[in-house]
Design a protein around this motif. Structure first.
Motif, PDB file in Angstrom:
ATOM      1  N   ASN A 433      -8.553   5.917  -3.966  1.00  0.00           N
ATOM      2  CA  ASN A 433      -9.374   4.717  -3.886  1.00  0.00           C
ATOM      3  C   ASN A 433      -9.681   4.142  -5.265  1.00  0.00           C
ATOM      4  O   ASN A 433      -9.792   2.934  -5.444  1.00  0.00           O
ATOM      5  N   ASP A 434      -9.815   5.025  -6.288  1.00  0.00           N
ATOM      6  CA  ASP A 434     -10.148   4.561  -7.636  1.00  0.00           C
ATOM      7  C   ASP A 434      -8.915   4.298  -8.503  1.00  0.00           C
ATOM      8  O   ASP A 434      -9.020   4.024  -9.693  1.00  0.00           O
ATOM      9  N   LYS A 443      -5.209   0.960  -5.716  1.00  0.00           N
ATOM     10  CA  LYS A 443      -6.621   1.279  -5.536  1.00  0.00           C
ATOM     11  C   LYS A 443      -7.267   0.315  -4.541  1.00  0.00           C
ATOM     12  O   LYS A 443      -6.796  -0.805  -4.335  1.00  0.00           O
ATOM     13  N   GLU A 487     -15.558   7.278  -2.279  1.00  0.00           N
ATOM     14  CA  GLU A 487     -15.335   6.116  -3.152  1.00  0.00           C
ATOM     15  C   GLU A 487     -14.470   6.418  -4.377  1.00  0.00           C
ATOM     16  O   GLU A 487     -14.030   5.500  -5.059  1.00  0.00           O
ATOM     17  N   LYS A 488     -14.246   7.703  -4.682  1.00  0.00           N
ATOM     18  CA  LYS A 488     -13.370   8.048  -5.810  1.00  0.00           C
ATOM     19  C   LYS A 488     -11.960   8.271  -5.285  1.00  0.00           C
ATOM     20  O   LYS A 488     -11.061   7.478  -5.522  1.00  0.00           O
TER      21      LYS A 488
END
Length: 693
Positions: A433-434, A443, A487-488
């Motif tokens: 995601n990051d 991402k 979220e990472k």
């Protein structure tokens, strides 16, 4: 004092060597090997790692390695063996730092390495070569100049290699796509286009005002309109094409003829003339090609009939090709699934992995209220998400297989007429995601939702299974780890939905397990079909002495996520006073070669953790031969018996055993009802059980 350059090769002309090597003849892997060989002649180190700048220019991505001399290093001392392990496991990507643009020593993944930047014309940075393990941190001025020459020459060669390799890959991709498209007339999309084209041609040739083509679906029960032109509003929706009671009458005896039977329907839409030809295959009606006119003066001629008859033959030919290609697609996909399962069998720890990923991904998609078709697509992607690992020849640079396998897997299916969701899920299931994932560093919203779901399903299947390096995570640890990765690594919404699924299972009744073990493990057929827990669909799989857990990486029940989650759940209920704890006591009497465990009271789910811990501690401490004295046990249920079986299997793995003695009639009855008397060693007295140890 100099640090690196080999004296015997100080005069090596790097530019001459680069210029005379025929890079155009070989692929990038061979080219990199040649560049590494030059560096080996120049630099007195064992390990070389080529990192190239990522597309977003924020990190360096591992492209190739050379560790041909590292075995010599490991044989010299035990300390070197530890170094060997460090240097054999380079990071797949590292964050770009200013130090990577200079010829200086750097620290990476726990080791000292020399950094040689790759600068085209001495200016444009495209990556770096790391060399190690570093023996001396001093670099002389002469050595630095020599390395700068190498840097510019190598950068030029690698840049050209990369461009050539990318171009060849693109050409190969175009060639294969062109070849497949020749055969892809059978895809549903191509059939519709082809039929639409024929309808246009028929209308032009016959000067008809409207028309349609209808073809039976794959079930051969319903006929659907594949193409239509200029039909009155509502005509296609209300038209009944059933051969028994629909708009046309058709029979096997006169199979080449269609007779209009519903005059009222066509009159309602002011159709004055209609010409319809049946599509017949092996005396079965498989479609209708019809032209219509709304002008009473325009009647269809023999020519019109000839055009339609000819075109129906063309459609039948395409439909036959369609079936052939659909069969090919199904067989090819099944082959990829079989390849994935075979790859999973490389280790007991990974057996059933693809099936497990498929199941978890489908659960998440269902939780997120995806359509049935979308859930099916994500499930199929899970079955083949690692098939790209089978498409790479085993090489010493094993990391390349792991790094590129999502792209390779996607390329193995993107030529098929299947959902794009499946292809992109396979391609992106290792993206983060990051942006710190691979192979493309995508991402956030750049990653399709199918890929985000598959990524977390793959992670969950991995951490809830044992491996050579670690035990399976507990559910508590899984939930904690998910929060850290939210979220990472993973999309926040997908994490949230997976947690909901896990918490729902965590709140099941204590009589239920987190999941059936065979389903949780991805149902590897050759393992589960012979397992008694699968055959009898019993809830407590650990209650069977003959279960085949070791075949999928659980050497004992204490290694199993399912069993440990159940114990964890029981302990939580006890701590929160949700269940009444029965009175059970135990004493241990050490004997010569074994120990007697005296139990008293009642044994049910409320004392299962206590009993499990008592027996496990004895076995883990080395007392692997036990006699369990049941003379003071007034009651036992299936959960208590299950703990005995768990301990029995654990003792067996350590070449010990457990015997059971002096059971009361009511306890013995439960043991016999569960058929455990066929597996456990039962004795009338403790003394009898203690003999022959």
């Amino acid at each position: 004092m100099g640090l690196i350059l080999k004296k015997e090769n100080k005069g090596l002309d790097i530019w001459r060597e680069m210029a005379t090597y025929p890079f155009y003849k070989y692929d990038s892997i061979q080219g990199y090997k040649f560049i590494f060989s030059l560096l080996e002649k120049k630099v007195d180190e064992f390990c070389f790692y080529l990192y190239l700048l990522s597309e977003n220019k924020e990190k360096l991505v591992l492209e190739s390695t050379n560790m041909s001399e590292i075995e010599d290093l490991s044989e010299k001392s035990a300390q070197n063996k530890e170094l060997l392990e460090i240097y054999q496991q380079p990071e797949s990507s590292i964050k770009l730092r200013e130090s990577h643009r200079q010829i200086i020593p750097v620290k990476e993944w726990g080791g000292e390495l020399l950094n040689i930047p790759l600068l085209i014309n001495g200016e444009e940075f495209i990556g770096t070569i790391l060399c190690g393990p570093l023996k001396n941190e001093k670099i002389s001025g002469k050595e630095k100049k020599e390395l700068e020459k190498f840097s510019v020459a190598a950068a030029s060669a690698i840049s050209n290699l990369k461009r050539t390799s990318d171009l060849l890959a693109e050409i190969q991709k175009l060639d294969s796509s062109a070849e497949v498209r020749k055969r892809m007339l059978g895809s549903a999309l191509e059939v519709n286009r082809f039929v639409d084209l024929l309808l246009d041609l028929a209308l032009t040739a016959t000067k008809a005002e409207a028309g349609f083509v209808a073809i039976t679906d794959s079930s051969e029960k319903n006929m659907t309109v594949r193409a239509h032109k200029n039909l009155p509003d509502g005509f296609a929706e209300k038209m009944n094409l059933n051969s028994q009671n629909g708009m046309f009458e058709w029979s096997e005896e006169d199979s080449e003829v269609l007779i209009l039977s519903d005059y009222d329907f066509v009159a309602e839409y002011k159709v004055k003339s209609i010409l319809a030809v049946p599509l017949v295959e092996k005396k079965k009606l498989i479609g209708v090609f019809a032209l219509m006119s709304f002008d009473a003066s325009e009647m269809f001629s023999e020519f019109s009939l000839s055009v339609l008859t000819n075109f129906t033959e063309q459609i039948k030919l395409v439909l036959n090709n369609t079936k052939l290609f659909e069969n090919f697609t199904t067989r090819y996909f099944d082959t990829l699934v079989a390849m994935s399962r075979a790859y999973d069998h490389r280790s007991p720890f990974t057996t059933g992995h693809s099936g497990q990923v498929s199941n978890v991904a489908a659960e998440i998609a269902y939780q997120m209220k995806f359509s049935a078709e979308e859930i099916k697509n994500i499930s199929q992607a899970g079955l083949i998400h690692d098939v790209g690992m089978c498409g790479v020849v085993e090489i010493t640079d094993g990391f390349q297989a792991d790094y590129n396998h999502p792209e390779i897997g996607a390329s193995m299916i993107e030529v098929l007429p299947i959902s794009k969701d499946i292809i992109e899920a396979v391609r992106t299931h290792h993206e983060w995601n990051d942006g710190w994932g691979f192979p493309n560093g995508l991402k956030g919203d750049e990653i399709p939702m199918s890929g985000r779901i598959l990524a977390i399903a793959d992670y969950f299947a991995d951490i809830t299974s044992n491996s050579k390096a670690r035990k399976a995570f507990s559910l508590k640890k899984v939930l904690e780890d998910l929060e850290l990765r939210r979220e990472k690594q993973f999309d926040e919404k997908v994490v949230e939905e997976l947690i909901k699924i896990l918490e729902k299972k965590q709140n099941k009744k204590i009589e239920e397990t987190f999941d059936f073990c065979w389903k949780f493990k991805g149902e590897p057929e050759d393992v589960c079909e012979n397992c008694p827990a699968f055959q009898q669909k019993n809830v407590y799989c650990w209650g069977f002495p003959g279960v085949l857990c070791e075949k999928h990486g659980d050497n004992s029940c204490d290694d199993c996520f399912i069993f440990n989650e159940w114990i964890e759940r029981v302990e939580t209920l006890i701590q929160t006073d949700k269940i009444e704890v029965k009175n059970m006591e135990h004493k241990v009497l050490k004997k010569d070669g074994f120990a007697v465990v005296q139990l008293s009271g009642e044994i049910d789910v409320s004392v299962a953790p206590q009993l499990r811990n008592a027996l496990k501690e004895l076995i883990d401490s080395g007392t692997v031969n036990l006699v369990v004295d049941l003379s003071e046990v007034a009651f036992i249920d299936s959960s208590g018996l299950g703990i005995f079986v768990v301990a029995y299997k654990l003792a067996k793995t350590k070449e010990g055993t457990i015997r059971f003695a002096a059971a009361r009639p009511e306890v013995l009855k439960v043991i016999k009802l569960t058929r455990l008397d066929k597996h456990l060693q039962l004795f009338e007295t403790v003394e009898q059980a203690g003999t022959d140890f």
